[in-house]
Design a protein around this motif. Structure first.
Motif, PDB file in Angstrom:
ATOM      1  N   SER A   1       0.720  -0.723   0.197  1.00 32.42           N
ATOM      2  CA  SER A   1      -0.028   0.339  -0.008  1.00 32.42           C
ATOM      3  C   SER A   1       0.781   1.588   0.358  1.00 32.42           C
ATOM      4  O   SER A   1       0.379   2.461  -0.868  1.00 32.42           O
ATOM      5  N   LEU A   2       1.910   1.444   0.949  1.00 28.76           N
ATOM      6  CA  LEU A   2       2.638   2.464   0.985  1.00 28.76           C
ATOM      7  C   LEU A   2       3.013   2.685   0.191  1.00 28.76           C
ATOM      8  O   LEU A   2       3.836   4.121  -0.952  1.00 28.76           O
ATOM      9  N   LEU A   3       3.710   1.694  -1.567  1.00 29.93           N
ATOM     10  CA  LEU A   3       4.445   1.496  -2.760  1.00 29.93           C
ATOM     11  C   LEU A   3       3.161   2.304  -3.829  1.00 29.93           C
ATOM     12  O   LEU A   3       3.973   2.819  -4.274  1.00 29.93           O
ATOM     13  N   GLY A   4       2.241   1.940  -2.846  1.00 30.12           N
ATOM     14  CA  GLY A   4       1.089   2.654  -3.950  1.00 30.12           C
ATOM     15  C   GLY A   4       1.322   4.510  -4.410  1.00 30.12           C
ATOM     16  O   GLY A   4       0.292   5.038  -5.277  1.00 30.12           O
ATOM     17  N   MET A   5       1.354   4.138  -2.796  1.00 28.52           N
ATOM     18  CA  MET A   5       1.682   6.249  -3.140  1.00 28.52           C
ATOM     19  C   MET A   5       2.772   6.555  -3.157  1.00 28.52           C
ATOM     20  O   MET A   5       2.924   7.850  -2.476  1.00 28.52           O
ATOM     21  N   ASN A   6       3.569   5.656  -3.014  1.00 29.07           N
ATOM     22  CA  ASN A   6       5.116   6.612  -4.229  1.00 29.07           C
ATOM     23  C   ASN A   6       5.255   6.958  -5.260  1.00 29.07           C
ATOM     24  O   ASN A   6       4.216   6.483  -5.834  1.00 29.07           O
ATOM     25  N   GLU A   7       5.520   8.031  -6.065  1.00 28.52           N
ATOM     26  CA  GLU A   7       6.023   8.283  -6.892  1.00 28.52           C
ATOM     27  C   GLU A   7       6.372   7.899  -7.704  1.00 28.52           C
ATOM     28  O   GLU A   7       5.951   7.747  -9.387  1.00 28.52           O
ATOM     29  N   ARG A   8       6.862   6.641  -8.116  1.00 29.74           N
ATOM     30  CA  ARG A   8       7.273   6.146  -9.038  1.00 29.74           C
ATOM     31  C   ARG A   8       6.442   4.495  -9.101  1.00 29.74           C
ATOM     32  O   ARG A   8       5.141   4.508  -8.273  1.00 29.74           O
ATOM     33  N   ARG A   9       6.398   4.647 -10.270  1.00 34.16           N
ATOM     34  CA  ARG A   9       5.954   3.187 -11.223  1.00 34.16           C
ATOM     35  C   ARG A   9       6.310   1.987 -10.655  1.00 34.16           C
ATOM     36  O   ARG A   9       7.304   1.855 -11.067  1.00 34.16           O
TER      37      ARG A   9
ATOM     38  N   ALA B   1      13.482  -6.065  -9.231  1.00 32.91           N
ATOM     39  CA  ALA B   1      14.965  -5.487  -8.163  1.00 32.91           C
ATOM     40  C   ALA B   1      14.497  -5.125  -7.261  1.00 32.91           C
ATOM     41  O   ALA B   1      15.548  -4.876  -6.217  1.00 32.91           O
ATOM     42  N   LEU B   2      13.365  -5.221  -6.285  1.00 34.16           N
ATOM     43  CA  LEU B   2      13.101  -4.823  -5.091  1.00 34.16           C
ATOM     44  C   LEU B   2      12.743  -6.181  -4.481  1.00 34.16           C
ATOM     45  O   LEU B   2      11.366  -6.416  -4.934  1.00 34.16           O
TER      46      LEU B   2
ATOM     47  N   GLN C   1       6.764   3.127   8.609  1.00 37.94           N
ATOM     48  CA  GLN C   1       6.419   4.995   8.936  1.00 37.94           C
ATOM     49  C   GLN C   1       6.930   4.870   7.608  1.00 37.94           C
ATOM     50  O   GLN C   1       7.395   4.819   6.748  1.00 37.94           O
ATOM     51  N   MET C   2       6.227   5.365   7.160  1.00 37.67           N
ATOM     52  CA  MET C   2       6.025   5.719   5.272  1.00 37.67           C
ATOM     53  C   MET C   2       7.425   6.860   5.092  1.00 37.67           C
ATOM     54  O   MET C   2       7.929   6.759   4.394  1.00 37.67           O
ATOM     55  N   ASP C   3       7.661   7.844   5.910  1.00 39.22           N
ATOM     56  CA  ASP C   3       9.245   8.829   5.745  1.00 39.22           C
ATOM     57  C   ASP C   3       9.702   7.668   5.635  1.00 39.22           C
ATOM     58  O   ASP C   3      11.722   7.943   5.071  1.00 39.22           O
ATOM     59  N   LYS C   4      10.019   6.837   6.865  1.00 41.38           N
ATOM     60  CA  LYS C   4      11.764   5.483   6.371  1.00 41.38           C
ATOM     61  C   LYS C   4      11.414   4.678   4.891  1.00 41.38           C
ATOM     62  O   LYS C   4      12.514   4.737   5.317  1.00 41.38           O
ATOM     63  N   VAL C   5      10.484   4.829   4.800  1.00 42.36           N
ATOM     64  CA  VAL C   5      10.481   3.047   3.994  1.00 42.36           C
ATOM     65  C   VAL C   5      10.502   4.315   2.846  1.00 42.36           C
ATOM     66  O   VAL C   5      11.100   3.955   1.546  1.00 42.36           O
ATOM     67  N   PHE C   6       9.391   5.050   2.065  1.00 43.61           N
ATOM     68  CA  PHE C   6      10.581   6.263   1.414  1.00 43.61           C
ATOM     69  C   PHE C   6      11.370   6.443   1.103  1.00 43.61           C
ATOM     70  O   PHE C   6      13.105   6.826   0.004  1.00 43.61           O
ATOM     71  N   GLY C   7      11.994   7.353   2.462  1.00 41.50           N
ATOM     72  CA  GLY C   7      14.007   8.007   2.398  1.00 41.50           C
ATOM     73  C   GLY C   7      14.652   6.678   2.072  1.00 41.50           C
ATOM     74  O   GLY C   7      15.621   6.596   1.320  1.00 41.50           O
ATOM     75  N   TRP C   8      14.367   5.217   2.341  1.00 44.61           N
ATOM     76  CA  TRP C   8      15.663   4.193   2.151  1.00 44.61           C
ATOM     77  C   TRP C   8      15.516   3.742   0.450  1.00 44.61           C
ATOM     78  O   TRP C   8      16.035   3.508  -0.376  1.00 44.61           O
ATOM     79  N   ILE C   9      14.098   3.977   0.272  1.00 48.52           N
ATOM     80  CA  ILE C   9      13.661   3.608  -1.320  1.00 48.52           C
ATOM     81  C   ILE C   9      14.653   4.773  -2.469  1.00 48.52           C
ATOM     82  O   ILE C   9      15.103   4.810  -3.246  1.00 48.52           O
ATOM     83  N   ASP C  10      14.498   5.983  -2.165  1.00 43.26           N
ATOM     84  CA  ASP C  10      15.226   7.145  -2.807  1.00 43.26           C
ATOM     85  C   ASP C  10      16.047   6.239  -2.326  1.00 43.26           C
ATOM     86  O   ASP C  10      17.333   7.035  -3.058  1.00 43.26           O
ATOM     87  N   HIS C  11      16.892   5.983  -1.222  1.00 42.45           N
ATOM     88  CA  HIS C  11      18.902   6.276  -1.317  1.00 42.45           C
ATOM     89  C   HIS C  11      18.521   4.636  -1.658  1.00 42.45           C
ATOM     90  O   HIS C  11      19.968   4.885  -2.757  1.00 42.45           O
TER      91      HIS C  11
ATOM     92  N   VAL D   1      -2.175  12.766  -3.668  1.00 43.43           N
ATOM     93  CA  VAL D   1      -2.173  11.330  -2.795  1.00 43.43           C
ATOM     94  C   VAL D   1      -1.026  12.538  -1.735  1.00 43.43           C
ATOM     95  O   VAL D   1      -0.772  13.275  -2.421  1.00 43.43           O
ATOM     96  N   TRP D   2      -0.606  11.612  -0.948  1.00 43.92           N
ATOM     97  CA  TRP D   2       0.727  11.752   0.396  1.00 43.92           C
ATOM     98  C   TRP D   2       2.197  11.761  -1.122  1.00 43.92           C
ATOM     99  O   TRP D   2       1.967  10.760  -1.198  1.00 43.92           O
ATOM    100  N   PRO D   3       2.394  13.218  -0.751  1.00 44.74           N
ATOM    101  CA  PRO D   3       4.243  13.056  -1.854  1.00 44.74           C
ATOM    102  C   PRO D   3       4.909  12.125  -1.055  1.00 44.74           C
ATOM    103  O   PRO D   3       4.522  12.285  -0.001  1.00 44.74           O
ATOM    104  N   ASN D   4       5.777  12.441  -0.822  1.00 44.51           N
ATOM    105  CA  ASN D   4       7.290  11.767  -0.739  1.00 44.51           C
ATOM    106  C   ASN D   4       8.005  13.007  -0.110  1.00 44.51           C
ATOM    107  O   ASN D   4       9.014  13.176  -0.888  1.00 44.51           O
ATOM    108  N   VAL D   5       7.745  13.064   1.145  1.00 45.76           N
ATOM    109  CA  VAL D   5       8.585  14.067   1.764  1.00 45.76           C
ATOM    110  C   VAL D   5       9.972  14.378   2.465  1.00 45.76           C
ATOM    111  O   VAL D   5      10.367  15.131   1.875  1.00 45.76           O
TER     112      VAL D   5
END
Length: 214
Positions: free
Chosen positions: A5-13, A24-25, A77-87, A110-114
C-alpha cells in the motif's frame, strides 16, 4: 499488504513480479518461512546490480544478518520507507527552480514523498512546516502565497515538491473562488434608499443643523 500500500502512494511506478529474477526489489515477511536459497541469491544479485531486499518484522530478524536484507520495523513508517527507497533507487535529482507559481489554488491527490526534500529543509521546523502544508493541500485547495507564508523554513523544498507533484500528475489546479460581496441586490430589485437617523448622524450634528432654522 502494508508495504504494498505504501508503494502505491510512492511517486515511482511499481510492477509486482512472480519471479525474484524479474524484480529489483524483494520483500519478505519475517513471520513467514523464507524461500530456500533466497538470501544467498540476493547476495549474488546485489554484487551484480542494484537489487535490494527488505525483510519486515517487529524485531530485528536473523535474515537481515544472514542474507544482507534491509530491516524495516513493523508497523511501517512512511517517511522511513520512502527515504530508504530514495537512497536505493536515486533515479533522478530533485528539481530546483522548476516551479512556476500558479494563480489558481492547488491541491494534492495523494501524499507525496516529503523525505525526498530533507536536504532542502531548514531544520526540524522546515520538516514540520512542509508536512503541515501537504496535509492542508490534501484536505482543501490552497493558494501558493498562503503555502509560502506557512513554510518560511521550507521554501526551496516546497517549490521542489510542487514541481515534482505537477510533473507526476498528483497536483491539481482548482478554479478560483469569486469573493462574496455583501449588500448585493437581487436582479431587478432597486436598492433601498439609505435612511439617516439622528442617532446615526450624531446628536451634536443634529442640534447644529436645527439651530440654523430656529
Amino acid at each position: 499488504m502494508a508495504f504494498k500500500s505504501l508503494l502505491g502512494m510512492n511517486e515511482r511506478r511499481w510492477e509486482w513480479r512472480e519471479e525474484p529474477n524479474a524484480a529489483a526489489l524483494w520483500v519478505i515477511d519475517a513471520s513467514c518461512l523464507e524461500p530456500a536459497g533466497l538470501s544467498q541469491l540476493l547476495q549474488e544479485r546485489k554484487k551484480q546490480s542494484a537489487h535490494q531486499g527488505v525483510v519486515l518484522a517487529s524485531h530485528f530478524p536473523a535474515q537481515a544478518v544472514q542474507g544482507g536484507w534491509t530491516f524495516l520495523k513493523v508497523p511501517l513508517q512512511m517517511d522511513k520507507v520512502f527515504g530508504w527507497i530514495d537512497h536505493c533507487f536515486p533515479d533522478r535529482p530533485v528539481p530546483i527552480g522548476a516551479w512556476t507559481a500558479p494563480e489558481q489554488p492547488v491541491r494534492l491527490k495523494v501524499w507525496p514523498n516529503v523525505s525526498r526534500y530533507n536536504g532542502l529543509l531548514d531544520g526540524k521546523s522546515g520538516a514540520i512546516e512542509l508536512a503541515a502544508a501537504c496535509g492542508q493541500m490534501l484536505a482543501k485547495p490552497c493558494s501558493y502565497p498562503d503555502l509560502r507564508l506557512a513554510c518560511p523554513h521550507a521554501l526551496l523544498a516546497l517549490d521542489a515538491l510542487l514541481a515534482d507533484a505537477q510533473q507526476q500528475g498528483i497536483l491539481t489546479m482548482e478554479p478560483k473562488i469569486a469573493p462574496r460581496v455583501s449588500g448585493q441586490t437581487r436582479p431587478n430589485e432597486a436598492p433601498k434608499p439609505t435612511q439617516l437617523s439622528a442617532s446615526g448622524l450624531g446628536w451634536g450634528l443634529v442640534t447644529r443643523l436645527l439651530s440654523k432654522f430656529t
